[in-house]
Design a protein around this motif. Structure first.
Motif, short mmCIF file in Angstrom:
data_model
loop_
_atom_site.label_atom_id
_atom_site.label_comp_id
_atom_site.label_asym_id
_atom_site.label_seq_id
_atom_site.Cartn_x
_atom_site.Cartn_y
_atom_site.Cartn_z
N GLN A 278 0.78 -1.01 -0.14
CA GLN A 278 0.40 0.22 -0.14
C GLN A 278 0.79 1.22 0.16
O GLN A 278 0.38 2.47 -0.66
N VAL A 279 2.50 1.15 0.41
CA VAL A 279 2.70 2.68 0.32
C VAL A 279 4.22 2.14 -0.64
O VAL A 279 5.10 2.11 -1.06
N GLU A 280 2.90 2.93 -1.82
CA GLU A 280 3.16 3.11 -3.27
C GLU A 280 4.38 4.44 -3.24
O GLU A 280 4.82 5.18 -4.60
N GLN A 281 4.07 5.59 -2.41
CA GLN A 281 5.07 7.02 -2.31
C GLN A 281 5.38 7.24 -1.37
O GLN A 281 5.45 6.82 -0.56
N GLU A 282 6.04 8.57 -1.63
CA GLU A 282 6.96 9.02 0.11
C GLU A 282 5.86 8.79 0.77
O GLU A 282 4.91 9.48 1.00
N LEU A 283 6.71 8.83 2.45
CA LEU A 283 5.99 8.93 3.01
C LEU A 283 6.53 10.32 4.12
O LEU A 283 7.06 10.43 3.63
N ARG A 284 5.43 11.15 4.55
CA ARG A 284 5.19 12.30 4.73
C ARG A 284 4.36 12.75 6.10
O ARG A 284 3.47 12.88 6.25
N LEU A 285 4.39 13.79 7.29
CA LEU A 285 4.83 14.34 7.59
C LEU A 285 3.55 15.96 7.74
O LEU A 285 4.57 16.70 7.16
N THR A 286 2.22 16.12 7.56
CA THR A 286 1.55 17.61 6.79
C THR A 286 0.97 17.81 7.58
O THR A 286 -0.09 16.69 8.42
N GLU A 292 -10.74 17.07 6.65
CA GLU A 292 -10.72 15.34 5.97
C GLU A 292 -10.64 14.80 7.65
O GLU A 292 -11.12 15.18 8.56
N GLN A 293 -11.05 12.93 7.32
CA GLN A 293 -11.62 11.92 7.51
C GLN A 293 -11.00 11.30 7.09
O GLN A 293 -10.94 10.93 6.30
N ILE A 294 -10.75 9.96 8.16
CA ILE A 294 -10.23 8.41 7.96
C ILE A 294 -11.05 6.77 8.87
O ILE A 294 -11.91 7.89 9.60
N GLN A 295 -11.39 6.58 8.23
CA GLN A 295 -11.87 4.88 8.70
C GLN A 295 -10.70 4.30 9.41
O GLN A 295 -9.85 3.93 8.88
N ALA A 296 -10.50 5.03 10.92
CA ALA A 296 -9.18 3.82 11.37
C ALA A 296 -9.56 2.54 11.50
O ALA A 296 -10.43 2.12 12.20
N GLY A 328 1.58 10.21 -0.36
CA GLY A 328 0.40 10.69 -1.82
C GLY A 328 -0.41 11.77 -1.31
O GLY A 328 -0.10 12.70 -0.23
N ASP A 329 -1.67 10.96 -1.49
CA ASP A 329 -2.11 12.28 -0.80
C ASP A 329 -3.09 11.72 -0.17
O ASP A 329 -4.08 12.12 0.49
N ASN A 330 -3.57 10.35 0.27
CA ASN A 330 -3.96 9.32 1.19
C ASN A 330 -3.34 9.47 2.91
O ASN A 330 -2.33 9.55 2.73
N ILE A 331 -4.27 9.79 3.93
CA ILE A 331 -3.78 10.00 5.06
C ILE A 331 -3.54 8.58 5.84
O ILE A 331 -4.66 8.05 5.75
N VAL A 332 -2.85 7.70 5.86
CA VAL A 332 -1.76 7.19 6.45
C VAL A 332 -2.48 6.26 7.60
O VAL A 332 -2.66 5.78 8.80
N ILE A 339 -4.68 4.69 13.01
CA ILE A 339 -3.65 4.31 11.51
C ILE A 339 -4.66 3.53 10.76
O ILE A 339 -5.69 3.43 11.48
N ALA A 340 -4.98 4.40 9.46
CA ALA A 340 -6.25 4.16 8.61
C ALA A 340 -5.96 2.72 8.38
O ALA A 340 -4.97 2.16 8.28
N HIS A 341 -7.20 2.20 8.61
CA HIS A 341 -7.51 0.63 8.11
C HIS A 341 -7.34 0.06 6.73
O HIS A 341 -6.49 -1.01 6.64
N SER A 342 -7.14 0.79 5.68
CA SER A 342 -6.91 0.73 5.13
C SER A 342 -5.14 0.36 3.77
O SER A 342 -4.28 -0.27 3.78
N PHE A 343 -4.04 0.91 5.59
CA PHE A 343 -3.00 0.58 5.68
C PHE A 343 -2.32 -0.78 6.63
O PHE A 343 -1.48 -0.98 6.81
#
Length: 360
Positions: A278-286, A292-296, A328-332, A339-343
């Protein structure tokens, strides 16, 4: 695309050229989040180029964009209301990328390849008319060039003029933006400058061009009105002009990553184990945006970042400054919170990416 990858791999192997191939499943990402396939693929390609270049000393990326790509890009930016930077086209050289073929037509390159028996493949998606670039390439531009034989030559001349104009505007924009930063203020008379110059100056202070209209409208608003242009900057109408109100910076955190092959018996919110696929791009803190919301992981539905922070007992004065981790544009996820469920890591896997956070 598999055949294209195989072709490149075999060609490089035959000529002793190092080759790295990365597979990405964009279909799943687009089904979930929407977006433009070609644009997302382009973003991933450039991200991958930057990743490889950054790993090598004194390296620079080289792309094969040619003259016809340049003209197609002009038309795309024209219909998308791009500013001068878009209309002036791609640059032949930047600190990161070289484009040595921009002054050479596609036909010239193909003739050279055939004459010297250099094998090549045609991207299958180039024939799909559903993409706007392909519509220009396959239908609109051939018709225009046929009915107006001098159009291509005239457009190339126009691009050279626009590029010179953009270079001058860029310098003026940098000087203007430096004054804004120094004063922390945009004077009202400066909002009456050429919109092209204003757009480029806004870019210099990390404000997207789409906010220009709202910022100009702000000049006619009552004092105290503001436009939030990013997570760390609001532009406020005052008696002196438009004040640049930089919000408090995100709470400083440091992250480290390592590949591991076992999972711990217990998990905590400061040490994450991600699915590497799932980690296809650089990880960064922003910073995060209010909406914004996520499914934790562990929750059945999405929840706002602010609500997650509140539930975790983060004090109110720290919530707006708390960073999120993005791929990328996804919140991990939210460091120290969720942590997001998808990651989340696949417990059946044999390789995991461990991410550790530490407040500085």
């Amino acid at each position: 695309s598999n055949e294209d990858a195989r072709f490149v791999k075999e060609y490089c192997a035959a000529h002793g050229i190092p080759c790295r191939i990365k597979k990405v499943n964009l279909k799943k990402q687009l089904e979930k989040e929407g977006g433009n396939l070609q644009q997302e693929a382009r973003n991933l390609r450039y991200a991958l180029l930057r990743e490889y270049v950054n790993k090598l000393p004194n390296a620079i990326a080289v792309t094969a964009h040619h003259e016809d790509d340049q003209l197609e890009t002009f038309w795309l930016h024209l219909v998308r209301d791009s500013g001068l930077s878009g209309l002036s086209g791609m640059l032949e050289a930047t600190p990161e990328i070289l484009r040595p073929f921009l002054g050479i037509s596609r036909k010239t390159i193909e003739r050279y390849a055939l004459k010297h028996q250099i094998p090549f493949r045609e991207d299958r998606s180039n024939a799909e008319i559903k993409y706007l670039r392909n519509f220009f390439r396959l239908e609109a531009l051939p018709y225009l060039y046929q009915t107006h034989p001098s159009l291509k030559k005239n457009l190339l001349f126009l691009l050279s003029v626009l590029k010179k104009s953009y270079a001058h505007t860029k310098l003026e924009a940098q000087r203007l933006a430096q004054n804004w930063k120094k004063r922390q203020l945009i004077q009202l008379e400066e909002t009456e400058l050429d919109p092209t110059l204003l757009v480029e100056a806004l870019k210099e202070i990390q404000v997207e061009p789409r906010f220009l209209k709202s910022i100009l409208e702000l000049t006619h608003s009552e004092h105290g009105k503001q436009v939030q242009v990013s997570g760390t900057l609001a532009i406020v109408r005052t008696s002196m002009g438009l004040q640049l109100n930089y919000l408090e910076q995100a709470i400083p955190m440091r992250l480290t990553t390592q590949t591991v092959h076992t999972l711990p018996s217990a998990f905590d919110n400061w040490n994450w184990y991600l699915n590497p696929e799932q980690v296809e791009q650089e990880l960064r803190l922003t910073p995060f945006e209010a909406h914004e919301q996520i499914q934790a992981n562990g929750l059945k539905r999405e929840k706002s970042i602010n609500a997650l922070l509140k539930s975790a007992g983060i004090p109110e004065f720290e919530r707006k400054k708390w960073p999120v981790l993005r791929c990328g544009d996804n919140i991990v996820g939210v460091p120290g919170v969720a942590i997001a469920h998808s990651f989340r890591a696949d417990t059946n896997g044999n390789s995991f990416l461990k991410v550790t956070f530490e407040r500085c």
